[in-house]
Write a protein that holds these residues in place. Structure first.
Motif, PDB file in Angstrom:
ATOM      1  N   TRP A  26       0.762  -1.045  -0.067  1.00 50.69           N
ATOM      2  CA  TRP A  26      -0.107  -0.100   0.027  1.00 50.69           C
ATOM      3  C   TRP A  26       0.832   1.374  -0.044  1.00 50.69           C
ATOM      4  CZ3 TRP A  26      -5.484  -0.796   0.588  1.00 50.69           C
ATOM      5  CH2 TRP A  26      -5.812  -2.183   0.842  1.00 50.69           C
ATOM      6  N   LYS A  27       0.375   2.203  -0.836  1.00 50.77           N
ATOM      7  CA  LYS A  27       1.504   3.325  -0.738  1.00 50.77           C
ATOM      8  C   LYS A  27       0.450   4.798  -0.313  1.00 50.77           C
ATOM      9  CE  LYS A  27       4.847   2.171  -3.943  1.00 50.77           C
ATOM     10  NZ  LYS A  27       5.900   2.012  -3.135  1.00 50.77           N
ATOM     11  N   ALA A  28       1.269   5.614   0.282  1.00 49.72           N
ATOM     12  CA  ALA A  28       0.340   6.792   0.913  1.00 49.72           C
ATOM     13  C   ALA A  28       1.507   7.963   0.572  1.00 49.72           C
ATOM     14  CB  ALA A  28      -0.011   6.495   2.211  1.00 49.72           C
ATOM     15  N   MET A  39       5.109   6.943   1.408  1.00 52.99           N
ATOM     16  CA  MET A  39       5.233   6.009   2.581  1.00 52.99           C
ATOM     17  C   MET A  39       4.849   4.756   1.762  1.00 52.99           C
ATOM     18  SD  MET A  39       6.589   7.802   4.528  1.00 52.99           S
ATOM     19  CE  MET A  39       6.317   8.264   6.266  1.00 52.99           C
ATOM     20  N   THR A  40       5.411   3.712   1.990  1.00 52.17           N
ATOM     21  CA  THR A  40       5.008   2.085   1.482  1.00 52.17           C
ATOM     22  C   THR A  40       4.776   1.557   2.751  1.00 52.17           C
ATOM     23  OG1 THR A  40       6.370   2.402  -0.504  1.00 52.17           O
ATOM     24  CG2 THR A  40       5.791   0.274   0.081  1.00 52.17           C
ATOM     25  N   TYR A  41       3.609   0.765   3.024  1.00 56.38           N
ATOM     26  CA  TYR A  41       3.206  -0.246   3.900  1.00 56.38           C
ATOM     27  C   TYR A  41       3.188  -1.747   3.455  1.00 56.38           C
ATOM     28  CZ  TYR A  41       1.500   3.877   6.401  1.00 56.38           C
ATOM     29  OH  TYR A  41       1.341   5.127   7.060  1.00 56.38           O
ATOM     30  N   GLU A  97      -8.332   0.667  -0.551  1.00 59.45           N
ATOM     31  CA  GLU A  97      -7.469   1.852   0.080  1.00 59.45           C
ATOM     32  C   GLU A  97      -8.115   1.792   1.746  1.00 59.45           C
ATOM     33  OE1 GLU A  97      -9.399   5.398  -1.303  1.00 59.45           O
ATOM     34  OE2 GLU A  97     -10.814   5.825   0.253  1.00 59.45           O
ATOM     35  N   ILE A  98      -7.073   2.200   2.348  1.00 63.19           N
ATOM     36  CA  ILE A  98      -7.211   2.424   3.837  1.00 63.19           C
ATOM     37  C   ILE A  98      -7.033   4.063   4.297  1.00 63.19           C
ATOM     38  CG2 ILE A  98      -6.325   1.601   5.978  1.00 63.19           C
ATOM     39  CD1 ILE A  98      -5.030  -0.926   4.564  1.00 63.19           C
ATOM     40  N   GLU A  99      -7.997   4.397   5.016  1.00 64.62           N
ATOM     41  CA  GLU A  99      -7.769   5.763   5.416  1.00 64.62           C
ATOM     42  C   GLU A  99      -7.088   5.698   7.045  1.00 64.62           C
ATOM     43  OE1 GLU A  99     -10.645   9.564   6.948  1.00 64.62           O
ATOM     44  OE2 GLU A  99     -10.541   9.084   4.883  1.00 64.62           O
ATOM     45  N   VAL A 113      -3.838  10.040   6.499  1.00 62.30           N
ATOM     46  CA  VAL A 113      -3.328   9.692   5.429  1.00 62.30           C
ATOM     47  C   VAL A 113      -4.196   8.645   4.666  1.00 62.30           C
ATOM     48  CG1 VAL A 113      -0.848  10.398   5.623  1.00 62.30           C
ATOM     49  CG2 VAL A 113      -1.701   7.987   6.006  1.00 62.30           C
ATOM     50  N   VAL A 114      -4.142   8.618   3.269  1.00 57.48           N
ATOM     51  CA  VAL A 114      -4.994   7.383   2.885  1.00 57.48           C
ATOM     52  C   VAL A 114      -3.926   6.793   1.777  1.00 57.48           C
ATOM     53  CG1 VAL A 114      -6.835   7.105   0.663  1.00 57.48           C
ATOM     54  CG2 VAL A 114      -7.083   8.756   2.446  1.00 57.48           C
ATOM     55  N   ALA A 115      -3.890   5.545   2.138  1.00 57.61           N
ATOM     56  CA  ALA A 115      -2.890   4.516   1.540  1.00 57.61           C
ATOM     57  C   ALA A 115      -3.812   3.568   0.457  1.00 57.61           C
ATOM     58  CB  ALA A 115      -2.419   3.431   2.688  1.00 57.61           C
TER      59      ALA A 115
END
Length: 120
Positions: A26-28, A39-41, A97-99, A113-115
């Motif tokens: 996931w990227k944000a 950011m990379t999760y 997406e994940i907020e 942030v939104v990933a």
């Protein structure tokens, strides 16, 4: 009776959809004064447990701890190496997406942030 079963099946399907597997990348984008940092999760979900890492900019990766998934709710902590700082993340997951709300910590005022899921 038929309507009852259709409604029940619909509710079960909705519950399953909200509990989608978050495993993946996931990227944000985080906004900082004067710059933006990607950011990379990298997440791995097993049942209701979430593990993985977060890496941002030129910084080293941080391990995710205390990771939990409950339906569409996600939470975990990132610990800054060499300090007591803990960046608690709480979020709501959707399919792509994940907020995240990142709680304030030390001089960090917190952020939202939104990933977005990176497609393989």
């Amino acid at each position: 009776m038929r309507l009852y079963w259709l409604l029940t099946l619909s509710l079960v399907a909705t519950g399953l959809a909200s509990a989608a597997d978050l495993t993946g990348t996931w990227k944000a984008q985080w906004q900082f004064p004067g710059r933006e940092v990607e950011m990379t999760y990298t997440l791995k979900q097993v049942d209701q447990t979430l593990t993985g890492t977060m890496q941002g900019g030129q910084s080293p990766s941080l391990d995710i701890s205390e990771g939990k998934v409950a339906g569409d709710r996600v939470s975990f902590v990132l610990k800054a190496p060499g300090s007591d700082m803990r960046f608690a993340h709480e979020g709501k997951a959707k399919v792509e997406e994940i907020e995240f709300t990142i709680k304030p910590c030390g001089d960090f005022p917190g952020a939202v942030v939104v990933a977005r899921r990176v497609k393989p």
